[in-house]
Design a protein around this motif. Structure first.
Motif, PDB file in Angstrom:
ATOM      1  N   TYR A   1      48.653  30.532 -31.711  1.00  0.00           N
ATOM      2  CA  TYR A   1      49.288  31.420 -30.721  1.00  0.00           C
ATOM      3  C   TYR A   1      48.304  32.508 -30.302  1.00  0.00           C
ATOM      4  CZ  TYR A   1      50.067  34.686 -34.623  1.00  0.00           C
ATOM      5  OH  TYR A   1      49.901  35.538 -35.694  1.00  0.00           O
ATOM      6  N   ASP A   2      48.282  32.794 -29.023  1.00  0.00           N
ATOM      7  CA  ASP A   2      47.278  33.724 -28.502  1.00  0.00           C
ATOM      8  C   ASP A   2      47.817  35.120 -28.229  1.00  0.00           C
ATOM      9  OD1 ASP A   2      48.870  33.051 -26.410  1.00  0.00           O
ATOM     10  OD2 ASP A   2      47.271  32.415 -25.060  1.00  0.00           O
ATOM     11  N   GLU A   3      49.099  35.345 -28.442  1.00  0.00           N
ATOM     12  CA  GLU A   3      49.644  36.684 -28.198  1.00  0.00           C
ATOM     13  C   GLU A   3      50.399  37.165 -29.431  1.00  0.00           C
ATOM     14  OE1 GLU A   3      50.257  40.034 -27.600  1.00  0.00           O
ATOM     15  OE2 GLU A   3      49.207  39.153 -25.883  1.00  0.00           O
ATOM     16  N   PRO A   4      49.814  38.070 -30.202  1.00  0.00           N
ATOM     17  CA  PRO A   4      50.470  38.563 -31.415  1.00  0.00           C
ATOM     18  C   PRO A   4      51.840  39.177 -31.167  1.00  0.00           C
ATOM     19  CG  PRO A   4      48.154  39.198 -31.385  1.00  0.00           C
ATOM     20  CD  PRO A   4      48.450  38.620 -30.041  1.00  0.00           C
ATOM     21  N   LEU A   5      52.050  39.794 -30.009  1.00  0.00           N
ATOM     22  CA  LEU A   5      53.346  40.407 -29.743  1.00  0.00           C
ATOM     23  C   LEU A   5      54.469  39.377 -29.756  1.00  0.00           C
ATOM     24  CD1 LEU A   5      52.599  43.009 -26.915  1.00  0.00           C
ATOM     25  CD2 LEU A   5      53.058  43.459 -29.330  1.00  0.00           C
ATOM     26  N   ILE A   6      54.174  38.162 -29.275  1.00  0.00           N
ATOM     27  CA  ILE A   6      55.188  37.106 -29.282  1.00  0.00           C
ATOM     28  C   ILE A   6      55.545  36.721 -30.719  1.00  0.00           C
ATOM     29  CG2 ILE A   6      55.625  34.695 -28.721  1.00  0.00           C
ATOM     30  CD1 ILE A   6      55.919  36.316 -26.314  1.00  0.00           C
ATOM     31  N   PHE A   7      54.516  36.526 -31.544  1.00  0.00           N
ATOM     32  CA  PHE A   7      54.789  36.139 -32.928  1.00  0.00           C
ATOM     33  C   PHE A   7      55.494  37.264 -33.674  1.00  0.00           C
ATOM     34  CE2 PHE A   7      53.640  35.490 -37.428  1.00  0.00           C
ATOM     35  CZ  PHE A   7      54.174  34.224 -37.590  1.00  0.00           C
TER      36      PHE A   7
ATOM     37  N   ALA B   1      46.660  32.820 -35.711  1.00  0.00           N
ATOM     38  CA  ALA B   1      46.506  33.829 -34.660  1.00  0.00           C
ATOM     39  C   ALA B   1      45.182  33.634 -33.933  1.00  0.00           C
ATOM     40  CB  ALA B   1      46.569  35.231 -35.266  1.00  0.00           C
ATOM     41  N   GLY B   2      45.221  33.850 -32.645  1.00  0.00           N
ATOM     42  CA  GLY B   2      43.999  33.792 -31.856  1.00  0.00           C
ATOM     43  C   GLY B   2      44.157  32.883 -30.658  1.00  0.00           C
ATOM     44  N   PRO B   3      43.387  33.109 -29.605  1.00  0.00           N
ATOM     45  CA  PRO B   3      43.417  32.208 -28.458  1.00  0.00           C
ATOM     46  C   PRO B   3      43.031  30.790 -28.855  1.00  0.00           C
ATOM     47  CG  PRO B   3      42.316  34.251 -27.886  1.00  0.00           C
ATOM     48  CD  PRO B   3      42.529  34.272 -29.363  1.00  0.00           C
TER      49      PRO B   3
ATOM     50  N   LEU C   1      55.505   7.724 -29.661  1.00  0.00           N
ATOM     51  CA  LEU C   1      54.353   6.843 -29.869  1.00  0.00           C
ATOM     52  C   LEU C   1      53.676   7.089 -31.212  1.00  0.00           C
ATOM     53  CD1 LEU C   1      52.687   6.919 -26.321  1.00  0.00           C
ATOM     54  CD2 LEU C   1      53.895   4.992 -27.375  1.00  0.00           C
ATOM     55  N   ARG C   2      53.779   8.287 -31.743  1.00  0.00           N
ATOM     56  CA  ARG C   2      53.158   8.625 -33.020  1.00  0.00           C
ATOM     57  C   ARG C   2      54.195   9.279 -33.936  1.00  0.00           C
ATOM     58  NH1 ARG C   2      50.333   5.733 -30.812  1.00  0.00           N
ATOM     59  NH2 ARG C   2      48.088   5.885 -30.355  1.00  0.00           N
ATOM     60  N   PRO C   3      55.176   8.507 -34.423  1.00  0.00           N
ATOM     61  CA  PRO C   3      56.221   9.090 -35.290  1.00  0.00           C
ATOM     62  C   PRO C   3      55.619   9.633 -36.580  1.00  0.00           C
ATOM     63  CG  PRO C   3      56.297   6.684 -35.305  1.00  0.00           C
ATOM     64  CD  PRO C   3      55.330   7.053 -34.235  1.00  0.00           C
ATOM     65  N   GLY C   4      56.215  10.729 -37.035  1.00  0.00           N
ATOM     66  CA  GLY C   4      55.746  11.356 -38.265  1.00  0.00           C
ATOM     67  C   GLY C   4      54.352  11.935 -38.158  1.00  0.00           C
ATOM     68  N   ALA C   5      53.974  12.362 -36.957  1.00  0.00           N
ATOM     69  CA  ALA C   5      52.596  12.801 -36.710  1.00  0.00           C
ATOM     70  C   ALA C   5      52.324  14.172 -37.320  1.00  0.00           C
ATOM     71  CB  ALA C   5      52.333  12.852 -35.209  1.00  0.00           C
ATOM     72  N   SER C   6      51.092  14.347 -37.778  1.00  0.00           N
ATOM     73  CA  SER C   6      50.596  15.705 -38.029  1.00  0.00           C
ATOM     74  C   SER C   6      50.251  16.273 -36.659  1.00  0.00           C
ATOM     75  CB  SER C   6      49.358  15.672 -38.926  1.00  0.00           C
ATOM     76  OG  SER C   6      48.323  14.897 -38.344  1.00  0.00           O
ATOM     77  N   THR C   7      50.829  17.409 -36.315  1.00  0.00           N
ATOM     78  CA  THR C   7      50.818  17.877 -34.922  1.00  0.00           C
ATOM     79  C   THR C   7      50.163  19.251 -34.815  1.00  0.00           C
ATOM     80  OG1 THR C   7      52.866  16.660 -34.495  1.00  0.00           O
ATOM     81  CG2 THR C   7      52.269  18.376 -32.912  1.00  0.00           C
ATOM     82  N   LEU C   8      49.337  19.394 -33.788  1.00  0.00           N
ATOM     83  CA  LEU C   8      48.758  20.683 -33.423  1.00  0.00           C
ATOM     84  C   LEU C   8      49.352  21.087 -32.084  1.00  0.00           C
ATOM     85  CD1 LEU C   8      46.674  23.024 -33.667  1.00  0.00           C
ATOM     86  CD2 LEU C   8      45.023  21.510 -32.528  1.00  0.00           C
ATOM     87  N   VAL C   9      49.975  22.265 -32.029  1.00  0.00           N
ATOM     88  CA  VAL C   9      50.553  22.781 -30.789  1.00  0.00           C
ATOM     89  C   VAL C   9      49.678  23.929 -30.296  1.00  0.00           C
ATOM     90  CG1 VAL C   9      52.548  23.851 -29.695  1.00  0.00           C
ATOM     91  CG2 VAL C   9      52.880  22.117 -31.461  1.00  0.00           C
ATOM     92  N   LEU C  10      49.159  23.767 -29.092  1.00  0.00           N
ATOM     93  CA  LEU C  10      48.372  24.810 -28.459  1.00  0.00           C
ATOM     94  C   LEU C  10      49.210  25.479 -27.379  1.00  0.00           C
ATOM     95  CD1 LEU C  10      45.022  22.808 -28.029  1.00  0.00           C
ATOM     96  CD2 LEU C  10      45.654  24.356 -29.888  1.00  0.00           C
ATOM     97  N   ARG C  11      49.011  26.782 -27.186  1.00  0.00           N
ATOM     98  CA  ARG C  11      49.751  27.560 -26.189  1.00  0.00           C
ATOM     99  C   ARG C  11      51.263  27.454 -26.439  1.00  0.00           C
ATOM    100  NH1 ARG C  11      46.107  27.789 -21.630  1.00  0.00           N
ATOM    101  NH2 ARG C  11      47.843  27.940 -20.177  1.00  0.00           N
ATOM    102  N   PRO C  12      51.738  27.777 -27.651  1.00  0.00           N
ATOM    103  CA  PRO C  12      53.155  27.553 -27.980  1.00  0.00           C
ATOM    104  C   PRO C  12      54.111  28.526 -27.313  1.00  0.00           C
ATOM    105  CG  PRO C  12      52.053  28.641 -29.808  1.00  0.00           C
ATOM    106  CD  PRO C  12      50.984  28.296 -28.808  1.00  0.00           C
ATOM    107  N   GLY C  13      53.622  29.585 -26.700  1.00  0.00           N
ATOM    108  CA  GLY C  13      54.513  30.528 -26.041  1.00  0.00           C
ATOM    109  C   GLY C  13      55.534  31.096 -27.002  1.00  0.00           C
ATOM    110  N   GLY C  14      56.825  30.957 -26.649  1.00  0.00           N
ATOM    111  CA  GLY C  14      57.899  31.458 -27.500  1.00  0.00           C
ATOM    112  C   GLY C  14      58.333  30.500 -28.580  1.00  0.00           C
ATOM    113  N   GLY C  15      57.572  29.406 -28.775  1.00  0.00           N
ATOM    114  CA  GLY C  15      57.842  28.509 -29.903  1.00  0.00           C
ATOM    115  C   GLY C  15      58.674  27.293 -29.599  1.00  0.00           C
ATOM    116  N   LEU C  16      59.043  27.054 -28.322  1.00  0.00           N
ATOM    117  CA  LEU C  16      59.899  25.912 -28.005  1.00  0.00           C
ATOM    118  C   LEU C  16      59.240  24.596 -28.412  1.00  0.00           C
ATOM    119  CD1 LEU C  16      62.404  24.624 -26.735  1.00  0.00           C
ATOM    120  CD2 LEU C  16      61.251  24.771 -24.502  1.00  0.00           C
ATOM    121  N   GLU C  17      57.959  24.416 -28.106  1.00  0.00           N
ATOM    122  CA  GLU C  17      57.294  23.154 -28.432  1.00  0.00           C
ATOM    123  C   GLU C  17      57.150  22.966 -29.937  1.00  0.00           C
ATOM    124  OE1 GLU C  17      56.346  19.589 -27.643  1.00  0.00           O
ATOM    125  OE2 GLU C  17      56.502  20.911 -25.879  1.00  0.00           O
TER     126      GLU C  17
END
Length: 795
Positions: free
Chosen positions: A332-338, A362-364, A300-316
């Motif tokens: 990302y809220d968990e530095p160990l993951i990054f 970095a940060g919740p 619906l929004r091709p070429g969007a500027s995107t903000l991903v919240l709660r990315p986990g291991g980065g799949l999204e």
């Protein structure tokens, strides 16, 4: 006990050891079992103090304090061995009676160190109640150092290392308390030996997990291999390799894409979160992105500027790039993951962490959003947390500030006028997670002065997920046509569309009854009636009640009890009932300890105060202190980013300031202090929610300093009533320190589950008001004496 500085140093060291052990044990229980066991630790600690009051009442001669301090170290080590060799299995307690005995053994072992440390402090207070402020202050000031010490040690060597640091501190305290020179040397040498395991912890000494933790089950996969294991001060990260991992929540059943390899990441044993081996610029990633639930938003929004919240291991993040996003910002809220993505697994994840198109923050979610000034075409709140059966109730007590009404409102404010917010959640049976997310998003979209959300929202489901989309403006007919085309191609079923037709429902992932459509539509049209008919409590969560996974309703109780022992999920269905069970146990223990101690307390004295009033005074002081403390620990998680940091900050500041308050207790009139203290606690119910949103964008050290500044006056005030009350008892009656110590500790033990239950049911504001009311009760029943001068009576 010998007097002088060495004794006070011994008390301070032992209290430091006890608080470090408490924080370490909280982390160990949270990792080995589940989050709600953290409340058990708090109750254990203070209830053991009450038991020490009983021992003070029955003893004719106090054992050497150095022996008890050394016994504390032995008990700490023994408690860890019991935790390792006889771990409690909460899942099988309903049908395996021996688990009750194991639980009793675990509780007794974990509580023994607190009993001994409380005995030492209580004996020190009983020696001279008129000067009780000194050992009481030493205990509080020493205890204030325990939480930050536990934090540092956990960061360096893991939560298990805190156990051995506590052992070393207990032995050092015994050395300070002994009168024999050769004893000091031996005890200090033993303390040095206790420091060896934290320096290099043998693998066999590491914590054993519950067999039902996801990490423990993942390790049982045929080709599973532990690829990484690391600690920070607040979390433990494990990464497991296996060909069995295929974690793509909501993937279309019509997808024909070859799934890439994945590793699974686990935080505190919970997960899995996928680390995915795929090139975001390749055709495989593009096909995969189109087959995932969030793909509709990118279409619906091709070429969007995107903000991903709660990315986990980065799949999204990978899916956003593969969908043609021009830029991606990920909070990302968990530095160990990054650190894992940018370190040992950088090659495996195809250099995702260093992709120039991605800005990592970095940060919740909440503090990250507060620092952002940009608006976005697309905001994706990804599904990075694992599926959690709601009947287990294991996560009912988790604070979740990223999915509250305020959190979604803040996210919507970062959308461009033509932007979209995409939120994917697990499909619950019965409806729960997805319905609460919908209810909260509807509330966030229903802002005064804006057009209704009916034409600005849509929802659809796969076999196991529900995806919600919200827009600042109404969807056009062309956009809705695109939505229908993509849903049909992916085999997703619409739950809610502005112009949804009955024949479009329940076609692909068929259900006996499309209850999700009924609930979603009902919530949009008549939320009150819909809520009253819903099986679960699915009302929107807020920052005042951020317990997203708490779905319990009292009318479920008969069903829960009927299923007890018939399901593999623990406690038949609710973390709320776990707290009720814990409250019942500690109430029985508290009443027994108080009645026994009162019966054994010294009698006589012509001006002995009313037993009922004095008991109620010290109980109210203990209940007020712990209710306020536990509530603030949970409430300040939002401002301080992490539960661990909130725990350490609140405990450390309140103990430090309370210790200073106890030192000046002989100069303060209780009759003036107590209502002022209640007023200050009540003011916090307004001040904290007002301060938090404006301070979320500050650097973390500034937020810690703000919390310390707010808490410090409160702690000074809360440190005075107990020491002042003891001094007054000494002047107007026989020595009743054991009685007061038991009443205070027993009430404090009850306060842990009481505060948790109140917060779950009524929210932080109400619970803080209850804590403030306890100090008003203490003011009404405080023992009074004709000598009202503060220098002589403490009043």
């Amino acid at each position: 006990m010998r007097s002088g500085r060495p004794s006070l140093w011994g008390i301070a060291l032992l209290s430091c050891a006890s608080l470090a052990y408490e924080v370490g044990l909280t982390r160990l229980y949270a990792i080995q079992q589940f989050y709600h066991f953290a409340f058990l630790v708090v109750s254990l600690a203070v209830m053991s103090l009450a038991a020490s009051g009983l021992l003070l009442s029955v003893q004719r001669r106090t054992p050497p304090l150095a022996w008890m301090a050394a016994g504390f170290s032995v008990a700490v080590l023994a408690s860890y061995l019991v935790l390792q060799l006889a771990p409690f299995d909460s899942y099988s307690i309903a049908w395996e009676p021996r688990q009750i005995l194991i639980l009793a053994l675990d509780v007794a072992a974990a509580g023994a160190p607190f009993l001994l440390s409380g005995w030492v402090t209580g004996a020190s207070l009983a020696q001279s109640p008129a000067e009780a402020r000194r050992p009481y202050a030493a205990s509080l000031l020493g205890g204030a150092l325990g939480p930050p010490l536990a934090l540092v040690v956990t960061d360096l060597g893991g939560a298990e290392s805190v156990i051995f640091i506590s052992v070393a501190l207990g032995l050092a305290a015994a050395s300070a308390l002994t009168t024999r020179r050769e004893g000091r040397v031996v005890l200090l040498a033993l303390a040095g030996l206790a420091l060896a395991p934290p320096i290099r912890m043998p693998a066999s000494w590491r914590l054993r997990l519950s067999p039902y933790k996801p990490l423990a089950m993942a390790r049982l996969l045929p080709d599973a291999r532990q690829a990484a294991s690391t600690w920070s001060a607040f979390a433990r990260l494990d990464v497991v390799e296996s060909s069995a991992f295929h974690i793509f929540p909501g993937l279309s059943l019509n997808a024909r894409v070859e799934l890439p390899p994945q590793h699974a990441a686990f935080l505190d044993g919970e997960g899995p979160m996928p680390l995915t081996a795929i090139d975001a610029s390749g055709p495989q990633a593009s096909e995969l992105a189109a087959a995932m639930p969030s793909g509709l938003g990118y279409a619906l929004r091709p070429g969007a500027s995107t903000l991903v919240l709660r990315p986990g291991g980065g799949l999204e993040v990978t899916l956003a790039l593969a969908s043609g996003a021009t830029s991606v910002t990920a909070i990302y809220d968990e530095p160990l993951i990054f650190e894992a993505l940018s370190g040992p697994f950088l090659g495996f994840t195809r250099s995702l962490a260093v992709d120039p198109r991605v800005q990592w923050i970095a940060g919740p979610q909440r503090s990250g959003l507060a620092r952002l000034s940009d608006d976005f075409d697309l905001i994706v709140i990804s599904l990075s947390d694992p599926y959690r059966p709601i009947r287990s109730g294991a996560f009912s007590l988790n604070e979740e500030y990223g999915l509250t009404l305020q959190a979604l409102t803040e996210a919507l404010q970062h959308l461009k006028p033509d932007g979209l917010l995409v939120l994917t959640r697990w499909l619950g049976t019965p409806p729960s997670d997805e319905t609460r997310a919908w209810a909260t998003l509807v509330a966030a979209m229903s802002t005064p002065g804006a057009e209704g959300p009916e034409d600005r929202m849509l929802a659809y489901r796969s076999m196991r997920t529900a995806t919600l989309i919200a827009s600042p403006r109404s969807f056009s007919p062309a956009e809705l046509a695109t939505v229908r085309s993509l849903l049909e191609a992916s085999g997703y079923d619409p739950i809610y569309l502005p112009d949804l037709r009955p024949e479009e429902l329940n076609r692909h992932n068929q259900l006996p009854e499309d209850v999700y459509h009924t609930l979603f539509t009902g919530w949009m049209l008549d939320p009150e009636t819909t809520l009253s008919r819903a099986e679960m409590d699915v009302r929107p969560t807020s920052d005042d009640r951020p317990f997203y996974f708490q779905f319990f309703r009292w009318r479920q109780t008969p069903e829960v009890l009927a299923q007890l022992g018939m399901t593999w999920q623990p406690f038949g269905g609710s973390g709320f009932l776990v707290l009720l069970l814990l409250l019942g146990v500690v109430l029985i223990l508290a009443l027994g300890l108080v009645l026994l101690t009162a019966r054994l307390a010294p009698r006589g004295g012509t001006s002995r105060p009313s037993p009922g009033r004095s008991m109620l005074y010290f109980a109210a002081v203990g209940l007020g202190f712990l209710v306020i403390e536990v509530t603030l620990i949970q409430q300040l998680v939002l401002l301080l980013d992490r539960p661990g940091l909130s725990l350490v900050t609140v405990l450390g500041v309140l103990l430090l300031s309370s210790g200073l308050g106890s030192l000046i207790s002989h100069r303060v009139r209780l009759v003036r202090l107590l209502p002022s203290l209640a007023l200050y606690a009540a003011i916090l119910t307004w001040a904290i929610p007002w301060l938090s949103p404006s301070a979320l964008g500050w650097p973390l050290p500034a937020r810690v300093a703000l919390c310390a500044a707010v808490l410090f006056p409160l702690g000074v005030g809360m440190g005075i009533p107990f020491a002042g009350g003891l001094r007054l008892l000494e002047r107007i009656g026989p020595p009743l320190v054991p009685w007061a110590w038991t009443a205070n500790g027993a009430a404090s033990g009850v306060a842990g589950p009481v505060a948790a239950l109140l917060v779950l049911s009524a929210g932080f504001k109400t619970t803080l008001v209850v804590g403030a009311a306890m100090y008003l009760i203490a003011w009404l029943v405080a023992p009074r004496h004709r000598d009202a001068g503060y220098q002589s009576s403490g009043m």
